[in-house]
Design a protein around this motif. Structure first.
Motif, PDB file in Angstrom:
ATOM      1  N   GLN A   1       0.960  -1.071   0.123  1.00 45.84           N
ATOM      2  CA  GLN A   1      -0.082  -0.682   0.199  1.00 45.84           C
ATOM      3  C   GLN A   1       1.011   0.889  -0.140  1.00 45.84           C
ATOM      4  OE1 GLN A   1      -3.675   0.214  -0.162  1.00 45.84           O
ATOM      5  NE2 GLN A   1      -2.590   2.844  -0.360  1.00 45.84           N
TER       6      GLN A   1
ATOM      7  N   GLN B   1       2.104   2.664  -3.355  1.00 42.83           N
ATOM      8  CA  GLN B   1       0.053   3.307  -4.267  1.00 42.83           C
ATOM      9  C   GLN B   1       0.192   3.834  -3.960  1.00 42.83           C
ATOM     10  OE1 GLN B   1      -1.200   0.846  -6.228  1.00 42.83           O
ATOM     11  NE2 GLN B   1      -3.009   2.391  -6.379  1.00 42.83           N
ATOM     12  N   ASP B   2       0.383   4.648  -2.009  1.00 41.16           N
ATOM     13  CA  ASP B   2       0.551   5.770  -1.509  1.00 41.16           C
ATOM     14  C   ASP B   2       1.770   6.489  -2.292  1.00 41.16           C
ATOM     15  OD1 ASP B   2      -1.717   4.354  -0.318  1.00 41.16           O
ATOM     16  OD2 ASP B   2      -0.226   5.073   1.708  1.00 41.16           O
TER      17      ASP B   2
ATOM     18  N   HIS C   1       0.811   5.508  -6.880  1.00 37.82           N
ATOM     19  CA  HIS C   1       0.197   4.768  -7.245  1.00 37.82           C
ATOM     20  C   HIS C   1       0.377   3.915  -7.920  1.00 37.82           C
ATOM     21  CE1 HIS C   1      -1.977   8.452  -7.289  1.00 37.82           C
ATOM     22  NE2 HIS C   1      -1.802   9.406  -8.006  1.00 37.82           N
TER      23      HIS C   1
END
Ligand code: BG6
Length: 482
Positions: free
Chosen positions: A124, A127-128, A131
């Protein structure tokens, strides 16, 4: 084509079964593991979460003993990136330790691991930060993770797969964290496809350096496309689907070339998707040893004029036939159902012959050895009087394995077969309502129950198939198939 003689399965055929980390392991925050996009996502859905799933993290010894009893010669699993790199950057030795124990246990039982490096669960934190797969930085971060896996697990693992279904995840963005706000879906699709192709190449290069004798390849999901009718417009639509969904990404990875029709389609719509000469060169110098593909069903494509309203495909979440939303891609194809095929309660059309067609198309185009790394029937199973009578699953698998044997007789080189799934696990879109395993796990979406394992009828059936190296299929027990 009919055969006068059916070839036997090769002596060293890999009889396997498959799972993926976030769908079986649970222990989602234990021993230093960080949050993956799957951990974040599932807390907000109504089906399930990743916290416990099938509790394989704590019960892997019992599970491997069941694999041994089943007779598996190989087991496909994925490595949870966030056990190894919880935040995508800093190494967690406890994660390494877990997989070393698991691999050692498998090898003690003569079960060869087939390792998927990426099965939908990137950190994650990445992702943060950028992206996830939309960001170029992913190429280096994924390569760092893969390099660690090669170094730490190379003594145990001979077969690696890079990225699971890079072609399908772009069709269903929510599988891997979704399209970031402000970015067009098509733009996201091609950027992710490009980044994944480059990461795939970089990782293959890295594998060659560290483990020159290991075998490595990509994994795609292939639902071959049939034309809805013999109207040439529908035939063209089916070719469009095959080329856009499967051959474009595979040509790129396996042949280092971009399909010109796809490139032109996007150029006409103002999007330049051409890779640079250096990028294509990198890909050409990092060719795979085999292609793994996941096959569950076939598709039907029909003509879709340019002025049609675009719709995206949507999974059937209810488990009642008729809930799947077929896509419409203007100027390319629209999905449709197949009146000649039975379907599962989730509208997945059951098509064993389609598997043989897939083998033929892939082998002819790429001439690389193939393996089926997922194939199976998602169904409601009923645990009654200590038994699970899943004759529907036996039937499905039997028909598909027989078509695989016909493909071998056609001359296709098939390395192995990994039904989905070894045990019940958290379905990507349907939790524990929809089960695939040979081993039943006593839990449902709302109640963890005992999490005990029970062997289904299909377990005993597959055991005979494996033990006889597939010969048992030629003498099916009618009672089991009734
Ligand atoms: C494959 C995925 O595409 O489909 C698996 O690789 C997934 O992770 C499988 O579980 C079956 O799909 P579902 O939605 O029934 O779990």
């Amino acid at each position: 084509m009919d055969h006068l003689t059916i070839k036997p399965f090769p002596k060293d055929f890999l009889w396997g079964a498959a799972t993926a980390a976030y769908q079986v392991e649970g222990a989602y925050l234990e021993d230093g593991k960080g949050l993956s996009v799957q951990d974040s996502k599932n807390h907000s859905t109504r089906f399930h979460d990743t916290s416990v799933t099938s509790d394989h993290y704590h019960r892997f010894e019992e599970d491997v003993a069941l694999m041994k009893e089943l007779g598996l010669t190989s087991y496909r699993l994925s490595i949870s990136w966030t056990r190894i790199y919880p935040d995508g950057k800093n190494l967690n030795p406890q994660g390494i330790e877990f997989y070393r124990k698991l691999f050692a246990t498998l090898l003690r039982h003569n079960i060869k691991p087939l390792v998927t490096l990426y099965h939908f669960d990137h950190p994650q934190a990445l992702q943060d930060a950028y992206h996830g797969w939309y960001g170029e930085q992913m190429i280096d971060d994924f390569t760092t993770f893969a390099r660690t896996c090669f170094k730490e697990f190379g003594d145990y693992v001979e077969y690696f797969m890079t990225i699971c279904e890079s072609n399908n995840v772009v069709l269903y963005p929510d599988l891997i964290g979704g399209v970031p706000a402000g970015i067009e879906t098509e733009q996201w699709r091609f950027q992710v496809s490009r980044v994944m192709a480059l990461a795939n190449a970089q990782v293959i290069k890295c594998c060659r350096e560290i483990l020159p004798s290991a075998k490595i390849g990509p994994c795609i999901g292939y639902a071959i496309a049939y034309p809805a009718t013999c109207d040439p417009k529908d035939v063209m639509a089916a070719l469009n689907e095959d080329e856009f969904r499967t051959f474009y990404p595979l040509d790129l990875i396996c042949l280092g070339r971009q399909n010109p029709t796809v490139v032109n389609y996007f150029a006409e719509r103002g999007r330049d998707i051409r890779l640079t000469a250096e990028e294509l060169e990198l890909i050409k110098t990092a060719q795979p040893d085999f292609i793994a593909f996941n096959y569950y069903q076939s598709d039907v494509a029909k003509y879709c004029p340019e002025n049609t309203v675009e719709t995206q495909p949507e999974f059937n979440l209810e488990g009642k036939k008729g809930g799947y939303v077929y896509p419409q891609f203007p100027g390319l194809y629209a999905g449709s159902s197949n009146p000649y095929l039975e379907r599962s309660d989730w509208d997945w059309e059951i098509d064993p012959i389609g598997l043989r067609l897939a083998f033929r198309k892939l082998y002819d185009r790429y001439q690389l050895p193939l393996m089926v790394t997922e194939n199976g029937l998602g169904a409601y199973d009923y645990f009654e009087n200590g038994q699970i009578k899943d004759d529907y699953r036996i039937n499905y698998l039997q028909q598909h394995i027989m078509q695989m044997q016909l493909s071998i007789s056609d001359g296709v080189q098939v390395l192995g077969y990994y039904p989905w799934s070894f045990m019940d696990l958290m379905s990507t879109s349907n939790g524990y309502n929809k089960r695939y395993g040979f081993v039943y796990v006593d839990r449902d979406d709302n109640d963890l129950k005992t999490l005990n394992r029970y062997k289904k009828e299909s377990f005993y059936w597959y055991q005979k198939v494996v033990k006889s190296n597939g010969q048992y299929l030629q003498q099916p027990n009618k009672q089991e198939l009734a």
